[in-house]
Write an enzyme that holds these catalytic residues in place. Structure first.
Site, PDB file in Angstrom:
ATOM      1  N   CYS A   2       0.815  -0.994   0.051  1.00  0.00           N
ATOM      2  CA  CYS A   2      -0.196  -0.232  -0.015  1.00  0.00           C
ATOM      3  C   CYS A   2       0.906   1.345   0.014  1.00  0.00           C
ATOM      4  O   CYS A   2       1.855   1.423   0.686  1.00  0.00           O
ATOM      5  CB  CYS A   2      -1.045   0.065   1.177  1.00  0.00           C
ATOM      6  N   ARG A  27       5.529   0.119  -5.776  1.00  0.00           N
ATOM      7  CA  ARG A  27       5.488  -0.721  -4.427  1.00  0.00           C
ATOM      8  C   ARG A  27       4.456  -1.924  -4.577  1.00  0.00           C
ATOM      9  O   ARG A  27       4.566  -2.898  -3.656  1.00  0.00           O
ATOM     10  CB  ARG A  27       4.883   0.050  -3.356  1.00  0.00           C
ATOM     11  N   TRP A  74      -2.962  -2.476  -1.592  1.00  0.00           N
ATOM     12  CA  TRP A  74      -2.529  -4.219  -1.833  1.00  0.00           C
ATOM     13  C   TRP A  74      -3.394  -4.977  -0.832  1.00  0.00           C
ATOM     14  O   TRP A  74      -3.170  -4.911   0.401  1.00  0.00           O
ATOM     15  CB  TRP A  74      -0.931  -4.162  -1.529  1.00  0.00           C
ATOM     16  N   ASN A 100      -2.242   1.951   5.920  1.00  0.00           N
ATOM     17  CA  ASN A 100      -1.244   0.634   5.382  1.00  0.00           C
ATOM     18  C   ASN A 100      -0.892  -0.133   6.743  1.00  0.00           C
ATOM     19  O   ASN A 100      -0.723   0.536   7.854  1.00  0.00           O
ATOM     20  CB  ASN A 100      -0.098   1.412   4.812  1.00  0.00           C
ATOM     21  N   GLY A 101      -1.116  -1.437   6.773  1.00  0.00           N
ATOM     22  CA  GLY A 101      -0.850  -2.145   7.676  1.00  0.00           C
ATOM     23  C   GLY A 101      -1.923  -3.109   8.049  1.00  0.00           C
ATOM     24  O   GLY A 101      -2.949  -3.178   7.237  1.00  0.00           O
ATOM     25  N   GLU A 483      18.299 -17.361  -6.950  1.00  0.00           N
ATOM     26  CA  GLU A 483      17.940 -15.887  -7.052  1.00  0.00           C
ATOM     27  C   GLU A 483      17.688 -15.744  -8.670  1.00  0.00           C
ATOM     28  O   GLU A 483      16.561 -15.112  -9.012  1.00  0.00           O
ATOM     29  CB  GLU A 483      19.066 -14.901  -6.799  1.00  0.00           C
ATOM     30  N   LYS A 487      13.826 -14.517  -9.879  1.00  0.00           N
ATOM     31  CA  LYS A 487      13.887 -13.439 -10.925  1.00  0.00           C
ATOM     32  C   LYS A 487      12.789 -14.036 -12.136  1.00  0.00           C
ATOM     33  O   LYS A 487      11.751 -13.132 -12.312  1.00  0.00           O
ATOM     34  CB  LYS A 487      14.988 -12.958 -11.592  1.00  0.00           C
ATOM     35  N   GLU A 490       9.120 -14.427 -10.697  1.00  0.00           N
ATOM     36  CA  GLU A 490       8.473 -13.157 -10.219  1.00  0.00           C
ATOM     37  C   GLU A 490       7.890 -12.323 -11.411  1.00  0.00           C
ATOM     38  O   GLU A 490       6.791 -11.786 -11.275  1.00  0.00           O
ATOM     39  CB  GLU A 490       9.574 -12.305  -9.399  1.00  0.00           C
ATOM     40  N   HIS A 506      17.727 -35.887  -6.379  1.00  0.00           N
ATOM     41  CA  HIS A 506      16.877 -36.257  -5.346  1.00  0.00           C
ATOM     42  C   HIS A 506      15.470 -35.764  -5.451  1.00  0.00           C
ATOM     43  O   HIS A 506      14.826 -35.624  -4.716  1.00  0.00           O
ATOM     44  CB  HIS A 506      17.556 -35.927  -4.024  1.00  0.00           C
ATOM     45  N   LYS A 605       6.852  -4.325  -3.729  1.00  0.00           N
ATOM     46  CA  LYS A 605       8.248  -4.065  -3.529  1.00  0.00           C
ATOM     47  C   LYS A 605       8.488  -3.975  -2.015  1.00  0.00           C
ATOM     48  O   LYS A 605       9.739  -4.376  -1.628  1.00  0.00           O
ATOM     49  CB  LYS A 605       8.496  -2.523  -4.199  1.00  0.00           C
TER      50      LYS A 605
HETATM   51  C1  G6P Z   1       9.592  -8.268  -1.735  1.00  0.00           C
HETATM   52  C2  G6P Z   1      10.333  -7.815  -2.869  1.00  0.00           C
HETATM   53  C3  G6P Z   1      11.524  -8.556  -3.081  1.00  0.00           C
HETATM   54  C4  G6P Z   1      12.489  -8.253  -2.137  1.00  0.00           C
HETATM   55  C5  G6P Z   1      11.834  -8.834  -0.747  1.00  0.00           C
HETATM   56  C6  G6P Z   1      12.580  -8.348   0.660  1.00  0.00           C
HETATM   57  O1  G6P Z   1       9.164  -9.411  -1.842  1.00  0.00           O
HETATM   58  O2  G6P Z   1       9.426  -7.834  -4.014  1.00  0.00           O
HETATM   59  O3  G6P Z   1      12.192  -7.957  -4.200  1.00  0.00           O
HETATM   60  O4  G6P Z   1      13.500  -9.136  -2.212  1.00  0.00           O
HETATM   61  O5  G6P Z   1      10.587  -8.234  -0.436  1.00  0.00           O
HETATM   62  O6  G6P Z   1      12.645  -7.149   0.666  1.00  0.00           O
HETATM   63  P1  G6P Z   1      13.634  -6.109   1.462  1.00  0.00           P
HETATM   64  O7  G6P Z   1      13.362  -4.705   1.125  1.00  0.00           O
HETATM   65  O8  G6P Z   1      13.563  -6.543   3.053  1.00  0.00           O
HETATM   66  O9  G6P Z   1      15.102  -6.500   0.729  1.00  0.00           O
END
Ligand code: G6P
Length: 610
Positions: A2, A27, A74, A100-101, A483, A487, A490, A506, A605
Site C-alpha cells: 500500500c 510498491r 494491496w 497501510n498495515g 535468485e 527473478k 517473479e 533427489h 516492492k
Molecule cells: C519483496 C520484494 C523482493 C524483496 C523482498 C525483501 O518480496 O518484491 O524484491 O527481495 O520483498 O525485501 P527487502 O526490502 O527486505 O530486501
C-alpha cells in the site's frame, strides 16, 4: 505494498496526490482511491485495478480542494474491489482515512461498534478504525485527540492519514510499523509512505517513528506520541534527485537498474577500500568490530532476494573469516524460539529497510539481548534507524519490484565485511590487496557482461514459451541459482526452481526431458568438475542446457546448448557476475511474454505486512 499520500497547502490537491500515487505504483497495488475536502464535504473516488482507471474517473468527475489523501491498496482483508479500496469514510461521512498495515483486533472493534449502531459495508480492517476514530471524535474536542484515543485501543500495525470535513485545516498522520514521512514545503506539507512521492515538492523531510502522531496544518506541524507527549523532531534533507526515480529512457525500471550495476557496485565500495593496507573501512559498524570478531555465531535474517544475498554472505564469512554463520528466513525466525548464544550478532539485510518480517526478526533478536546490525539501502528506513549500527548499500532508489541492483550491492557489501574481518583475523596484507584489486575490477567486468545483452535476448526468444525452468549451481553459485529462478518466476510467471546442482538427483531430475531448459552456473572454480558431471546428468535426459561459464572455457560448449560467458574473478566474488545474465534472461523472457515487468501481479516492492 500500500502507498499513502496526503497533501495540505494552497494548491489543488488532486494532481499532487495522483502524481504521488504514480511514484508509489512500484510498491505493488491492486486498487486506488482519493478523498478531497471540497466545499465542506469529503468527496471520494476509488477504482479497482490500475491508476489509469482512477485517472479517467477523476477526468469525468473532477475533485477540487487543497486538502486530501490518496492510497494504493494491496489487498490484505477483502477482495481488491472498489468497495474495499481506500480511502474509507466513517458512518457520518465526516472522516476519511487511508491505512497501510493490519489492525489485528478489528473484529472485536467492529463487533463493539456494531452494538452501538455502526454499520459496515466493506470487508476491511480499516473501516473499523475510521469508525472507532469517529466514535471518539463525537465526544472529544479535536481530530488529533480522537485519533490518538482510537489508536491506543488498536493492536497491529498502521501508517494512517485522516482528514475531517469539520477540521479542514488539518491532516493527522500516525505510524506504528508502517513507514510515514512528512515533506515540509513552503506553506504546504506532503505526507507519504516513502520519499519518492515527496521529492518533486520538497527535499526537506521528517521521518515519523513508531507511535508518533503528526498534526499538520498549512502553517506548521506538531508531533506527539499516541500517549500525548510532545516530540521534537529534526527536518532532514533527502540526498537523491528526481532523475533517480525516473526511467531515463529505458523501457522499464528493472532494465535501468540492471544496467546501473557497474555504477552501484562501485558506489557500494566507494570510500571503503584501503588499497595500501589491503583492507576495508566500514564507518557505520566501526564500533561493532569487536562484537563481530568475538561473536560465537553470526546470524543473517532477511526475506526474498535479500535472503539469497545472506546465503552468499554465509559462505563468504565461513570461508574467509572462519566464523560460524546461520541464515534465517525472517518470517521463520520471529516465530521460532531461536537460541541466541551470548554475544551472537545478527545482521538484518533488507533493500527497503521496511519488510515487516525482517523488522520483527530484528526486534526479536534485540529482545533476546543480541546486537543487531543492518545492511540496507533506504536511508532513514526503520531498519536503518532501529538497528544498533549498520552498512548502507548506496545503490539509490530501486523501483522495479524484482530486486536487481540491491542484490549485487548487498553481495558487494558482504564481501567488504568478510574482507575487513578476515584481515583482522588471519589474512595477510598482500592477499587483502589482491582481493581489493579484484574487487575494483568488478564494475568493468559487469559492464562487459551487460554488453552481451543481445545474445541473451536470442536465448530468451528460444525459451520464452517454456512452462518450467530449472536453475542449478553449487557453492557460491547455489544461492545465485535460487535468485535466478526467483527473478524468472517473479516477472514472467514461469514456474522456476533453483537447486543445488547435486541435489537435483533427489527429485527434480524426474522433471527433466527435452522440454526442460536447465540453467547451469558452471564457472571455473573449485567445484567446476562436479558441476560439469551434473550437467552430463541433465544432458543424458535430453534437458536443454544454458550454461553460465567462465570466459575461455571452450570445453563447456560440447556439453551445453547455449553458453553465456562471464569474466574470470575470485571464486567468492563470482555471484556478482553470474547473476547479471540471469537477471537479463528473466527480464527478456518477461518482456517477450508481455508481462508487466516493473509491477508483476500480486507482488509488492516493500512487504510491510507479515
Ligand atoms: C519483496 C520484494 C523482493 C524483496 C523482498 C525483501 O518480496 O518484491 O524484491 O527481495 O520483498 O525485501 P527487502 O526490502 O527486505 O530486501
Amino acid at each position: 505494498m500500500c502507498g499513502i499520500v496526503g497533501y495540505i497547502g494552497k494548491k489543488n490537491a488532486t494532481p499532487i496526490l495522483m502524481d504521488g500515487l504514480k511514484r508509489l505504483e512500484y510498491r505493488g497495488y491492486d486498487s486506488a482511491g482519493v478523498a478531497i475536502l471540497s466545499n465542506g464535504s469529503v468527496k471520494v473516488a476509488k477504482e479497482p485495478g490500475k491508476l489509469s482507471k482512477l485517472e479517467s474517473t477523476l477526468a469525468d468527475q473532477p475533485l477540487a480542494g487543497n486538502v486530501g489523501i490518496a492510497h494504493t491498496r494491496w489487498a490484505t482483508h477483502g477482495l481488491p474491489n472498489k468497495v474495499n479500496a481506500h480511502p474509507h469514510t466513517d458512518n457520518s461521512g465526516r472522516l476519511a482515512l487511508i491505512h497501510n498495515g493490519i489492525i489485528e483486533n478489528y473484529q472485536a472493534i467492529r463487533a463493539r461498534l456494531s452494538e452501538s449502531g455502526y454499520v459496515f459495508s466493506t470487508d476491511t480492517d480499516t473501516e473499523a478504525l475510521v469508525n472507532l476514530i469517529s466514535e471518539f471524535y463525537q465526544n472529544e474536542h479535536s481530530l488529533d485527540e480522537a485519533v490518538r484515543s482510537a489508536l491506543s485501543q488498536v493492536e497491529g500495525t498502521f501508517g494512517i492519514i485522516v482528514i475531517s470535513r469539520d477540521d479542514p485545516d488539518t491532516l493527522v498522520a500516525a505510524r506504528r510499523g508502517s513507514p510515514l514521512v512528512v515533506g515540509v514545503g513552503q506553506d504546504e506539507f506532503v505526507i507519504a509512505s516513502d520519499v519518492s512521492a515527496i521529492i518533486s515538492h520538497t527535499k526537506n523531510v521528517t521521518y515519523l517513528d513508531d507511535n508518533e502522531v503528526a498534526v499538520v496544518h498549512r502553517s506548521g506541524m506538531a508531533i506527539k506520541t499516541i500517549d500525548n507527549l510532545q516530540v521534537n523532531k529534526k527536518v532532514e534533507k533527502i540526498s537523491f534527485d528526481l532523475d533517480k526515480i525516473e526511467k531515463s529512457g529505458y523501457d522499464h525500471f528493472m532494465l535501468k537498474e540492471i544496467m546501473e550495476q557497474p555504477q552501484t557496485i562501485e558506489d557500494a565500495m566507494r570510500g571503503r577500500l584501503i588499497a595500501e593496507e589491503g583492507t576495508v573501512h566500514l564507518g557505520g559498524i566501526r564500533h561493532e568490530i569487536d562484537s563481530l570478531l568475538y561473536a560465537p555465531r553470526i546470524l543473517f535474517s532477511a526475506c526474498g532476494t535479500s535472503w539469497h544475498a545472506a546465503l552468499i554472505g554465509e559462505y563468504m564469512l565461513e570461508e574467509l573469516v572462519r566464523t560460524s554463520v546461520e541464515v534465517e528466513y525472517a518470517s521463520e525466525f520471529r516465530y521460532r524460539d531461536p537460541v541466541l548464544d551470548r554475544g551472537s550478532v545478527m545482521f538484518v539485510i533488507s533493500q527497503s529497510g521496511e519488510t515487516a518480517d525482517t523488522l520483527a526478526a530484528m526486534r526479536e533478536a534485540k529482545r533476546k539481548g543480541s546486537k543487531v546490525l543492518g545492511i540496507c539501502n533506504v536511508v532513514g528506513s526503520t531498519i536503518a534507524r532501529d538497528s544498533d549500527a549498520g552498512i548502507y548499500l548506496h545503490a539509490g532508489p530501486e523501483i522495479g519490484v524484482a530486486s536487481t541492483k540491491a542484490f549485487t550491492s548487498q553481495v558487494t557489501v558482504l564481501s567488504l565485511l568478510s574482507l575487513l574481518l578476515a584481515r583482522m583475523r588471519t589474512m595477510g596484507a598482500s592477499r587483502g590487496a589482491e582481493i581489493i584489486r579484484e574487487m575494483q575490477s568488478l564494475p568493468e567486468k559487469v559492464r562487459q557482461i551487460l554488453q552481451g545483452h543481445a545474445e541473451i535476448k536470442k536465448i530468451a526468444e528460444e525459451y520464452c514459451e517454456s512452462q518450467n525452468f530449472l536453475y542449478l549451481g553449487r557453492g557460491y553459485n547455489f544461492p545465485v541459482a535460487l535468485e535466478g529462478a526467483l527473478k524468472l518466476k517473479e516477472i514472467s510467471y514461469i514456474h522456476a526452481e533453483g537447486y543445488p546442482a547435486a541435489e537435483m538427483k533427489h527429485g527434480p531430475i524426474a522433471l527433466i526431458d527435452e522440454n526442460m531448459p536447465v540453467v547451469c552456473i558452471a564457472t571455473k572454480d573449485s567445484i567446476y568438475e562436479k558441476v560439469t558431471s551434473n550437467i552430463e546428468e541433465v544432458r543424458a535426459r535430453r534437458g536443454r542446457i544454458i550454461a553460465i561459464a567462465t570466459e575461455g572455457d571452450e570445453e563447456i560448449k560440447q556439453r551445453a546448448d547455449h553458453v553465456i560467458y562471464v569474466p574470470r574473478t575470485l571464486e567468492f566474488l563470482t555471484p556478482i557476475l553470474t547473476i547479471i545474465p540471469l537477471q537479463l534472461l528473466a527480464y527478456d523472457i518477461a518482456v517477450l511474454r508481455g508481462c508487466d515487468v516493473d509491477q508483476p501481479r500480486n507482488l509488492a516492492k516493500s512487504v510491510t505486512v507479515e
